[in-house]
Design a protein around this motif. Structure first.
Motif, mmCIF file in Angstrom:
data_model
loop_
_atom_site.group_PDB
_atom_site.id
_atom_site.type_symbol
_atom_site.label_atom_id
_atom_site.label_comp_id
_atom_site.label_asym_id
_atom_site.label_seq_id
_atom_site.Cartn_x
_atom_site.Cartn_y
_atom_site.Cartn_z
ATOM 1 N N VAL A 155 0.708 -1.304 0.111
ATOM 2 C CA VAL A 155 -0.116 0.069 0.066
ATOM 3 C C VAL A 155 0.920 1.509 -0.120
ATOM 4 O O VAL A 155 0.582 2.097 -0.664
ATOM 5 N N TYR A 156 1.774 1.289 0.995
ATOM 6 C CA TYR A 156 2.444 2.681 1.396
ATOM 7 C C TYR A 156 3.692 2.681 0.421
ATOM 8 O O TYR A 156 4.192 3.792 0.394
ATOM 9 N N GLU A 157 3.988 1.679 -0.394
ATOM 10 C CA GLU A 157 5.350 1.667 -1.246
ATOM 11 C C GLU A 157 5.078 1.472 -2.639
ATOM 12 O O GLU A 157 5.805 0.805 -3.319
ATOM 13 N N ALA A 158 3.624 1.559 -3.066
ATOM 14 C CA ALA A 158 3.412 1.198 -4.287
ATOM 15 C C ALA A 158 3.834 1.714 -5.406
ATOM 16 O O ALA A 158 4.443 1.250 -6.476
ATOM 17 N N ASN A 159 4.296 2.954 -5.255
ATOM 18 C CA ASN A 159 5.105 3.784 -6.089
ATOM 19 C C ASN A 159 6.595 4.115 -6.008
ATOM 20 O O ASN A 159 7.099 5.183 -6.208
ATOM 21 N N LEU A 160 7.166 3.209 -4.991
ATOM 22 C CA LEU A 160 8.513 3.431 -4.648
ATOM 23 C C LEU A 160 9.378 2.908 -6.049
ATOM 24 O O LEU A 160 9.056 2.064 -6.681
ATOM 25 N N PRO A 161 10.210 3.670 -6.481
ATOM 26 C CA PRO A 161 11.089 3.439 -7.669
ATOM 27 C C PRO A 161 11.859 2.040 -7.252
ATOM 28 O O PRO A 161 11.946 1.629 -6.217
ATOM 29 N N ASP A 162 11.816 1.458 -8.624
ATOM 30 C CA ASP A 162 12.392 0.284 -8.523
ATOM 31 C C ASP A 162 13.931 0.012 -7.861
ATOM 32 O O ASP A 162 14.147 -1.025 -7.273
ATOM 33 N N ASN A 163 14.628 0.883 -8.157
ATOM 34 C CA ASN A 163 16.059 1.032 -7.669
ATOM 35 C C ASN A 163 16.241 1.605 -6.456
ATOM 36 O O ASN A 163 17.344 1.871 -5.961
ATOM 37 N N PHE A 164 14.967 2.007 -5.848
ATOM 38 C CA PHE A 164 14.897 2.468 -4.447
ATOM 39 C C PHE A 164 15.995 1.728 -3.279
ATOM 40 O O PHE A 164 15.840 0.757 -3.244
ATOM 41 N N ARG A 165 16.860 2.188 -2.462
ATOM 42 C CA ARG A 165 17.549 1.599 -1.488
ATOM 43 C C ARG A 165 16.928 2.168 -0.062
ATOM 44 O O ARG A 165 17.133 3.386 0.175
ATOM 45 N N ARG A 166 16.697 1.363 0.751
ATOM 46 C CA ARG A 166 16.301 1.991 1.965
ATOM 47 C C ARG A 166 17.472 2.767 2.547
ATOM 48 O O ARG A 166 18.304 2.018 2.947
ATOM 49 N N PRO A 167 17.302 3.952 3.038
ATOM 50 C CA PRO A 167 18.086 4.628 3.768
ATOM 51 C C PRO A 167 18.428 4.049 5.109
ATOM 52 O O PRO A 167 17.580 3.408 5.725
ATOM 53 N N GLN A 168 19.600 3.980 5.478
ATOM 54 C CA GLN A 168 20.114 3.680 6.641
ATOM 55 C C GLN A 168 20.390 4.543 8.042
ATOM 56 O O GLN A 168 20.456 4.268 8.967
ATOM 57 N N ASN A 169 20.866 5.605 7.526
ATOM 58 C CA ASN A 169 21.339 6.687 8.573
ATOM 59 C C ASN A 169 19.990 7.470 9.056
ATOM 60 O O ASN A 169 19.105 7.505 8.209
ATOM 61 N N ASP A 170 19.925 7.926 10.106
ATOM 62 C CA ASP A 170 18.725 8.490 10.904
ATOM 63 C C ASP A 170 18.280 9.595 10.277
ATOM 64 O O ASP A 170 16.901 9.586 10.067
ATOM 65 N N SER A 171 18.838 10.462 9.686
ATOM 66 C CA SER A 171 18.055 11.740 8.804
ATOM 67 C C SER A 171 17.425 11.282 7.520
ATOM 68 O O SER A 171 16.368 11.618 7.301
ATOM 69 N N SER A 172 18.307 10.483 6.771
ATOM 70 C CA SER A 172 17.562 10.125 5.583
ATOM 71 C C SER A 172 16.643 9.173 5.852
ATOM 72 O O SER A 172 15.250 9.140 4.971
ATOM 73 N N LEU A 173 16.629 8.100 6.951
ATOM 74 C CA LEU A 173 15.379 7.367 7.390
ATOM 75 C C LEU A 173 14.229 8.145 7.847
ATOM 76 O O LEU A 173 13.084 7.914 7.379
ATOM 77 N N GLU A 174 14.513 9.312 8.514
ATOM 78 C CA GLU A 174 13.296 10.188 8.900
ATOM 79 C C GLU A 174 12.673 10.705 7.400
ATOM 80 O O GLU A 174 11.382 10.706 7.588
ATOM 81 N N SER A 175 13.489 11.256 6.805
ATOM 82 C CA SER A 175 12.830 11.745 5.794
ATOM 83 C C SER A 175 12.083 10.869 4.999
ATOM 84 O O SER A 175 11.010 11.231 4.416
ATOM 85 N N PHE A 176 12.646 9.532 4.650
ATOM 86 C CA PHE A 176 11.905 8.503 3.892
ATOM 87 C C PHE A 176 10.587 8.079 4.659
ATOM 88 O O PHE A 176 9.554 8.316 4.038
#
Ligand SMILES: [Zn+2]
Length: 162
Positions: free
Chosen positions: A97-118
């Protein structure tokens, strides 16, 4: 004043909530944090219906309860409605549902600030959400009645000495 049987009932209700939650956590669907993929989540957002690691749970808290209602699976007390909400959704469906339009090459962020933005993009701005998705109605849950019936059965057993 609460009677002994009311206290018993409340206790059994909590036990039932815990055992359903623990079963959900053992499910392949929920073995990894829905947002960052880290192993063995112990937290949940019950209104969204997802299981989270402690770090993502902290970020969800920052979003505010109008977006995400966070609880510890084992340390907090639960209501059947909250548990059923997690049962209905779960991490795999929530990603659909919430990631239906996530780009195919998307990589899950691992550091705190980019994780929060995601996480903000995902739940606050609903940037990747499936457009056609309609949140499900919560079914009426009546675990109390089941528990009462079970307790009644136990009482009768005791009486007749079976
Ligand atoms: Zn996480």
């Amino acid at each position: 004043m609460s009677s002994r049987s009311e206290r018993d009932k409340a206790k059994q209700l909590q036990e039932k909530c815990q055992s359903v939650l623990n079963a959900l956590l053992r499910d392949e669907d929920n073995k990894y944090c829905v947002d960052c993929d880290s192993k063995g989540p112990r937290w949940a957002s019950w209104n969204i219906g997802v299981f989270l690691c402690i770090r993502c749970a902290g970020i969800h808290r920052n979003l505010g309860v109008h977006i995400s209602k966070v609880k510890s699976v084992n340390l907090d007390s639960w209501t059947p409605e909250q548990v059923v909400s997690l049962q209905q959704m779960g991490n795999s469906r929530a990603r659909a549902v919430y990631e239906a339009n996530l780009p195919d090459n998307f990589r899950r962020p691992q550091n705190d600030s980019s994780l929060e933005s995601f996480i903000r993009a995902k739940y606050e701005h609903k940037k990747y959400i499936a457009r056609e998705w309609v949140p499900p109605q919560l079914p009426k849950v009546d675990w109390e009645k089941e528990i009462e019936e079970e307790m009644e059965k136990q009482r009768r057993k005791k009486k007749t000495g079976e």
